[in-house]
Design an enzyme around this catalytic site. Structure first.
Site, PDB file in Angstrom:
ATOM      1  N   LYS A   1       0.766  -1.081   0.097  1.00 39.99           N
ATOM      2  CA  LYS A   1      -0.133   0.271   0.250  1.00 39.99           C
ATOM      3  C   LYS A   1       0.809   1.153  -0.212  1.00 39.99           C
ATOM      4  CE  LYS A   1      -0.581  -0.705   4.963  1.00 39.99           C
ATOM      5  NZ  LYS A   1      -0.724  -0.707   5.900  1.00 39.99           N
TER       6      LYS A   1
ATOM      7  N   TYR B   1      14.612  29.919  13.230  1.00 39.66           N
ATOM      8  CA  TYR B   1      13.135  30.496  13.611  1.00 39.66           C
ATOM      9  C   TYR B   1      12.717  30.480  15.408  1.00 39.66           C
ATOM     10  CZ  TYR B   1      12.255  29.864   8.764  1.00 39.66           C
ATOM     11  OH  TYR B   1      12.055  30.158   7.783  1.00 39.66           O
TER      12      TYR B   1
HETATM   13  C1  LIG Z   1      -0.013  -2.462   6.112  1.00 39.29           C
HETATM   14  C2  LIG Z   1      -1.208  -3.558   6.777  1.00 39.29           C
HETATM   15  C3  LIG Z   1      -0.134  -4.249   6.386  1.00 39.29           C
HETATM   16  C4  LIG Z   1       0.597  -4.824   6.833  1.00 39.29           C
HETATM   17  O1  LIG Z   1       1.530  -4.582   7.997  1.00 39.29           O
HETATM   18  P1  LIG Z   1       2.898  -4.488   8.792  1.00 39.29           P
HETATM   19  O2  LIG Z   1       3.346  -4.646   9.979  1.00 39.29           O
HETATM   20  O3  LIG Z   1       3.735  -3.492   8.086  1.00 39.29           O
HETATM   21  O4  LIG Z   1       3.579  -5.550   8.310  1.00 39.29           O
HETATM   22  C5  LIG Z   1      -1.265  -5.537   7.220  1.00 39.29           C
HETATM   23  N1  LIG Z   1      -1.896  -5.927   7.160  1.00 39.29           N
HETATM   24  C6  LIG Z   1      -3.754  -4.712   7.391  1.00 39.29           C
HETATM   25  C7  LIG Z   1      -5.111  -4.772   7.030  1.00 39.29           C
HETATM   26  C8  LIG Z   1      -2.394  -3.743   6.856  1.00 39.29           C
HETATM   27  O5  LIG Z   1      -2.658  -2.115   7.165  1.00 39.29           O
END
Ligand SMILES: *Cc1c(COP(=O)(O)O)cnc(C)c1O
Length: 379
Positions: free
Chosen positions: A40, A262
């Site tokens: 993703k 800043y």
């Molecule tokens: C992001 C995600 C994963 C992967 O998680 P990791 O800890 O990065 O391996 C798995 N299942 C779902 C539903 C996710 O949103």
């Protein structure tokens, strides 16, 4: 993604061999039938177009993306061979026929989506392959207990659908041994025992490497592949695969009592040398690193002084030799000397909350060397 150009902006180096080795390590540990790669958000900001083929080459046949557009893009990259692509956020109101054409399996997020899918199947005289999310305790996506009971009592609601996989996600994915996670696992086993037979998928990276009681049929891993320790209390020793660097733009010597950044957020206590780096919150760096974090130059820590501005930040290099740090020297923001989870901890955020924005915005360079013998980017 930025076009490669002058050496004046953040650079992310992605080691494809390390990712391949992390994949193989996960394969060795996994006791289920299908190991899936979660890609993703453009493969956690690392570039799905390069990461996906590298995993396919190592035998990966199951992929998980967030939404329909990511799925379409990945299908174009993979071609129409057997690999399965699951879409975690559900159908996004794109027709199920269209999902089928692109070879995408939506993970249905609520009962309404099941109703829509079944109605469309009946209307078109087709059958659609879907996964279904069960909400065992995260209260984010999926059927809750009442909806599961309804589905058990009224199995005809699944008419026209081929349920490929039941999916759930742990609320404390970084601590699978917690009582809450054990409860979620119990619930998942109980509910799927009442529902029609299909693959079961619960584990992300940490659960996969905890023990096989979490594996079920299909595990979904992202962080482990990219070397990101999401549960620093239980380090899994993944191979680091990502290094973020930023160049020094200028070094100056200042007297004691000099205000830095800043609002004069930092004041030098003694005569100091300061280096200004070309990286800031516009490059995804969290502002909570102000006066707080550190970077590494030639393998030595240099503390961040003052605030994080849009494209710049300042580090103290007093301890370095006079010519050791100059304009053009690259500082490691995270990488070999400071894993991404360590800097994230200093910033008070999750490791992927640091990785994804910074990697997405930096210029990407892909390497296939497993281990870097020398400090090749610190000329
Ligand atoms: C992001 C995600 C994963 C992967 O998680 P990791 O800890 O990065 O391996 C798995 N299942 C779902 C539903 C996710 O949103």
């Amino acid at each position: 993604m930025t076009v490669a150009g002058p050496d004046d902006h953040p650079l992310v180096e992605i080691d494809l061999s390390a990712i391949a080795l992390n994949w193989q390590k996960a394969c060795q540990v996994f006791r289920g039938a299908h190991l899936g790669a979660v890609l993703k958000n453009d493969a956690y900001g690392l570039g799905i177009g390069r990461i996906a083929p590298c995993l396919v080459e190592k035998g990966c046949q199951n992929f998980w993306v967030a939404n329909f557009s990511e799925g379409v893009l990945l299908r174009e990259t993979l071609g129409s061979e057997q690999s399965r692509i699951f879409v975690l956020h559900g159908s996004g109101r794109v027709s199920f026929h269209t999902h089928a054409i692109h070879g995408l399996i939506p993970v249905l997020a609520c009962l309404d989506e099941i109703v829509l899918a079944s109605a469309e199947a009946s209307k078109n005289g087709e059958r659609y392959r879907v996964a279904i999310h069960l909400d065992t305790g995260l209260s984010r996506l999926g059927l809750d207990r009442t909806q599961v009971e309804l589905l058990v009592e009224q199995p005809h609601r699944l008419d026209g659908l081929i349920v490929d996989t039941w999916v759930t996600q742990l609320a404390r994915f970084d601590d699978p041994r917690s009582p809450e996670c054990l409860e979620q696992r119990e619930r998942f086993i109980r509910w799927t025992g009442l529902l029609p037979q299909a693959d079961r998928s619960l584990a992300a990276s940490t659960a996969l490497f905890t023990d096989s009681s979490w594996h079920f049929d299909h595990a979904r891993i992202g962080s482990a592949l990219f070397g990101v320790e999401t549960a620093p209390r239980f380090p899994m020793n993944y191979l680091p695969a990502v290094t973020l660097t930023a160049p020094v733009l200028r070094v100056q010597s200042v007297p004691a009592g000099t205000a830095v950044g800043y609002s004069g957020l930092y004041k030098t206590a003694a005569p100091s040398r300061l280096a200004t780096l070309a990286i800031g919150y516009g490059d995804g760096l969290p502002v909570s690193l102000a006066n707080h974090g550190q970077v590494f130059i030639h393998g030595i820590a240099a503390p961040i002084v003052g605030g994080i501005s849009m494209g710049l930040m300042t580090v103290d290099v007093t301890r370095f030799g006079i010519n050791q740090v100059k304009a053009g020297t690259r500082a490691e923001i995270y990488g070999r000397h400071q894993p991404v989870h360590q800097l994230a901890q200093l910033a008070g955020i999750a490791p992927n909350a640091l990785l994804v924005p910074t990697a997405s915005l930096a210029t990407r360079v892909y390497r296939t060397a497993i281990a870097k013998v020398s400090e090749e980017n610190e000329a």
